[in-house]
Design a protein around this motif. Sequence first.
Motif, PDB file in Angstrom:
ATOM      1  N   TYR A 124       0.858  -1.190   0.000  1.00  0.00           N
ATOM      2  CA  TYR A 124       0.000   0.000   0.000  1.00  0.00           C
ATOM      3  C   TYR A 124       0.890   1.234   0.000  1.00  0.00           C
ATOM      4  O   TYR A 124       1.225   1.783   1.039  1.00  0.00           O
ATOM      5  CB  TYR A 124      -0.909  -0.030   1.233  1.00  0.00           C
ATOM      6  CG  TYR A 124      -2.015   0.998   1.233  1.00  0.00           C
ATOM      7  CD1 TYR A 124      -3.173   0.787   0.489  1.00  0.00           C
ATOM      8  CD2 TYR A 124      -1.913   2.157   1.980  1.00  0.00           C
ATOM      9  CE1 TYR A 124      -4.206   1.700   0.493  1.00  0.00           C
ATOM     10  CE2 TYR A 124      -2.932   3.089   1.999  1.00  0.00           C
ATOM     11  CZ  TYR A 124      -4.078   2.858   1.257  1.00  0.00           C
ATOM     12  OH  TYR A 124      -5.095   3.776   1.267  1.00  0.00           O
ATOM     13  N   SER A 125       1.285   1.641  -1.176  1.00  0.00           N
ATOM     14  CA  SER A 125       2.309   2.660  -1.346  1.00  0.00           C
ATOM     15  C   SER A 125       1.905   3.592  -2.478  1.00  0.00           C
ATOM     16  O   SER A 125       1.088   3.244  -3.330  1.00  0.00           O
ATOM     17  CB  SER A 125       3.632   1.957  -1.673  1.00  0.00           C
ATOM     18  OG  SER A 125       4.650   2.880  -1.925  1.00  0.00           O
ATOM     19  N   THR A 126       2.490   4.783  -2.492  1.00  0.00           N
ATOM     20  CA  THR A 126       2.231   5.735  -3.570  1.00  0.00           C
ATOM     21  C   THR A 126       3.490   6.040  -4.382  1.00  0.00           C
ATOM     22  O   THR A 126       3.472   6.907  -5.230  1.00  0.00           O
ATOM     23  CB  THR A 126       1.672   7.053  -2.992  1.00  0.00           C
ATOM     24  OG1 THR A 126       2.620   7.573  -2.061  1.00  0.00           O
ATOM     25  CG2 THR A 126       0.331   6.837  -2.329  1.00  0.00           C
ATOM     26  N   GLY A 127       4.573   5.348  -4.084  1.00  0.00           N
ATOM     27  CA  GLY A 127       5.845   5.557  -4.775  1.00  0.00           C
ATOM     28  C   GLY A 127       6.982   5.071  -3.900  1.00  0.00           C
ATOM     29  O   GLY A 127       6.779   4.705  -2.740  1.00  0.00           O
ATOM     30  N   ASN A 128       8.174   5.048  -4.442  1.00  0.00           N
ATOM     31  CA  ASN A 128       9.336   4.561  -3.703  1.00  0.00           C
ATOM     32  C   ASN A 128       9.572   5.404  -2.462  1.00  0.00           C
ATOM     33  O   ASN A 128       9.700   6.624  -2.552  1.00  0.00           O
ATOM     34  CB  ASN A 128      10.582   4.587  -4.590  1.00  0.00           C
ATOM     35  CG  ASN A 128      10.507   3.558  -5.692  1.00  0.00           C
ATOM     36  OD1 ASN A 128      10.361   2.374  -5.420  1.00  0.00           O
ATOM     37  ND2 ASN A 128      10.591   4.008  -6.929  1.00  0.00           N
ATOM     38  N   HIS A 129       9.591   4.744  -1.305  1.00  0.00           N
ATOM     39  CA  HIS A 129       9.838   5.440  -0.041  1.00  0.00           C
ATOM     40  C   HIS A 129      10.092   4.425   1.069  1.00  0.00           C
ATOM     41  O   HIS A 129       9.774   3.249   0.939  1.00  0.00           O
ATOM     42  CB  HIS A 129       8.659   6.348   0.340  1.00  0.00           C
ATOM     43  CG  HIS A 129       7.451   5.626   0.830  1.00  0.00           C
ATOM     44  ND1 HIS A 129       6.558   4.973  -0.015  1.00  0.00           N
ATOM     45  CD2 HIS A 129       6.970   5.452   2.089  1.00  0.00           C
ATOM     46  CE1 HIS A 129       5.583   4.442   0.702  1.00  0.00           C
ATOM     47  NE2 HIS A 129       5.808   4.708   1.989  1.00  0.00           N
TER      48      HIS A 129
END
Length: 156
Positions: A124-129
């Motif tokens: 559940y992510s919105t981009g590399n982090h």
Amino acid sequence: DVIQNKPFTSPLDFKNLYATSFFKEERVVYEKENIHDAWDFSSPAQTPLYSVCNGIVKRISFPYQTNTIDTSGGAGNFIELECIIDDDKYKVLYGHLYPNSSNLKVGDKVESMQKIASVGTTGYSTGNHLHFQVSLNGKYIDGLSLIDFNSAILEK
């Protein structure tokens, strides 16, 4: 003047990254409201991540073989460390890790500043982090407040 104990080293090189979610921030992600119990630090895929303490791997899960978002996937690939410092039990969760970026297993001992994995965008992510979540004796706390920035990771 109270001197705060800073028992952790940096989980990643803090140059050239941005905090994208703050500890206890009220936010909306994929149209769902929540209060974030961690810090999120955007960083390019495969940026090295380091243990913040001497500890033991308590949980590890790498179900994602590709670096892709899955809105039903929680923390995605993750590692949880347990660190006992001055009789306090810290649990440190590193989430959304890059596939196959770690060969640790439950029970492995890690040392402060040891490379343990790398940044990804699994689950559940919105981009590399990096999702950096810390609890002390079972209660979520601000993990950033525990980092001794004088012992920063120096990437070459």
